[in-house]
Design an enzyme around this catalytic site. Structure first.
Site, short mmCIF file in Angstrom:
data_model
loop_
_atom_site.label_atom_id
_atom_site.label_comp_id
_atom_site.label_asym_id
_atom_site.label_seq_id
_atom_site.Cartn_x
_atom_site.Cartn_y
_atom_site.Cartn_z
N SER A 180 0.81 -1.22 0.00
CA SER A 180 0.00 0.00 0.00
C SER A 180 0.85 1.27 0.00
CB SER A 180 -0.94 0.01 1.21
OG SER A 180 -1.81 -1.09 1.18
N HIS A 232 0.40 4.38 4.31
CA HIS A 232 -0.22 5.14 3.22
C HIS A 232 0.34 6.56 3.18
CE1 HIS A 232 -4.03 2.39 3.63
NE2 HIS A 232 -2.95 1.74 3.23
#
Length: 325
Positions: A180, A232
């Site tokens: 991610s 993230h």
């Protein structure tokens, strides 16, 4: 005459000379269009690592009746852990740790800094893997066609590293895996590429709004429990800065030389001053950020001590869930 971008869009679009209608189909005449191969390699590598992880996991051999039944037992040693242990249809936490998951204690006290890189190739389950790989293909293939394997490969790996570094500074009691951070880096690079190459695009406001909306939605989803939003955020910031450094493109005045009569001089500069300024600032922030972040990680610093509210960036407690569990 319809350009490649016009044909791909399904019709002829009128556009200003030297400019492109959106950052989704941005090839100029005279620019090379690359054949993607590094993104497919990353795709295959992630799937291969997951298959190997499931082989090592061997749920039937390592799971007792008290823990529950393995899911999809017909797969044999590739079957998944009981849902109470892993609802994403994947291996156990112990297997992920063995395979190279990001674990703060092992990075800091056992000098296993390689986990900052290895964790981005691991996934917690089939659902986790499918979601990330679809994103990789959708975003990565187009970027590699446009900018080539060296730049996109570097953004992917360094963004994943940036996400792992920020995770290590804030998360100590949980393991972390997944691509991610690298994928958010590609998203951040798309945004900075649009900003630094502002002069070559039309429909700029719509493109910026779209990218910001997609990034915001995904970051908001990251405040749910069991989602590492620090990966993230770290990946997005690293990719955003890297985009200014490696995705700078000639402005439209320079590209118009291809439409000039033969022998006609082109006096336009290849790059504009603001592009060089953004590159210099981004490169400085990138080097300082990685240097300080890595030093803090290996020193065992806890960033939460200096930012008492930052934990809310990764999980917001509600009546339905508790972020401490």
């Amino acid at each position: 005459m319809a350009t490649r971008a016009d044909v791909e869009k399904g019709g002829v679009v009128r556009k200003e000379p030297g400019k492109v209608p959106s950052p989704l189909y941005p090839q100029h005449e005279g620019e090379r269009e690359w054949v993607p191969w590094i993104v497919p390699v990353f795709f295959v590598a992630n799937i291969t690592v997951f298959v190997i992880t499931m082989y090592v996991n061997n749920c039937p051999a390592h799971t007792t009746a008290r823990d529950g039944k393995c899911i999809a037992r017909f797969l044999g040693r590739f079957s998944f852990q009981p849902l109470r242990q892993n609802p994403l249809l994947g291996p156990s936490s112990a297997t992920l740790t063995k395979m190279g998951a990001l674990v703060w204690e092992k990075v800091v006290h056992h000098h296993q800094g390689w986990r900052l890189l290895s964790s981005m190739w691991l996934h917690a389950g089939v659902l986790h893997l499918v979601a990330n790989m679809l994103c990789l293909l959708f975003v990565g293939m187009r970027l590699e066609q446009q900018f080539g394997y060296v730049r996109i490969g570097a953004i992917y790996v360094l963004s994943g590293l940036g996400g792992a570094v920020l995770s290590s500074l804030f998360i100590r009691n949980h393991i972390s895996v997944g691509a991610s951070g690298a994928l958010f880096g590609l998203l951040g690079a798309m945004l900075s590429e649009l900003l630094t190459n502002w002069s070559i695009y039309t429909n700029k406001a719509a493109a910026v709004a779209t990218l910001l909306f997609v990034a915001a939605v995904n970051l908001v989803l990251g405040i749910l429990p069991h989602v590492n939003n620090f990966a993230h955020i770290g990946g997005f910031l690293a990719g955003f800065l890297l985009g200014f450094v490696v995705l700078m493109r000639p402005h439209f005045g320079w590209m118009e030389r291809y439409s000039l009569p033969a022998g006609a001089p082109c006096t336009a500069r290849k790059y504009l001053a603001y592009q060089w300024i953004l590159l210099a600032v981004a490169l400085l922030l990138l080097v300082v950020g990685f240097a300080v972040g890595m030093a803090m990680v290996f020193r065992g610093a806890n960033a939460s001590d200096s930012c008492h509210w930052c934990h809310y960036l990764s999980c917001v407690p509600t009546a339905r869930w508790n972020c401490t569990n």
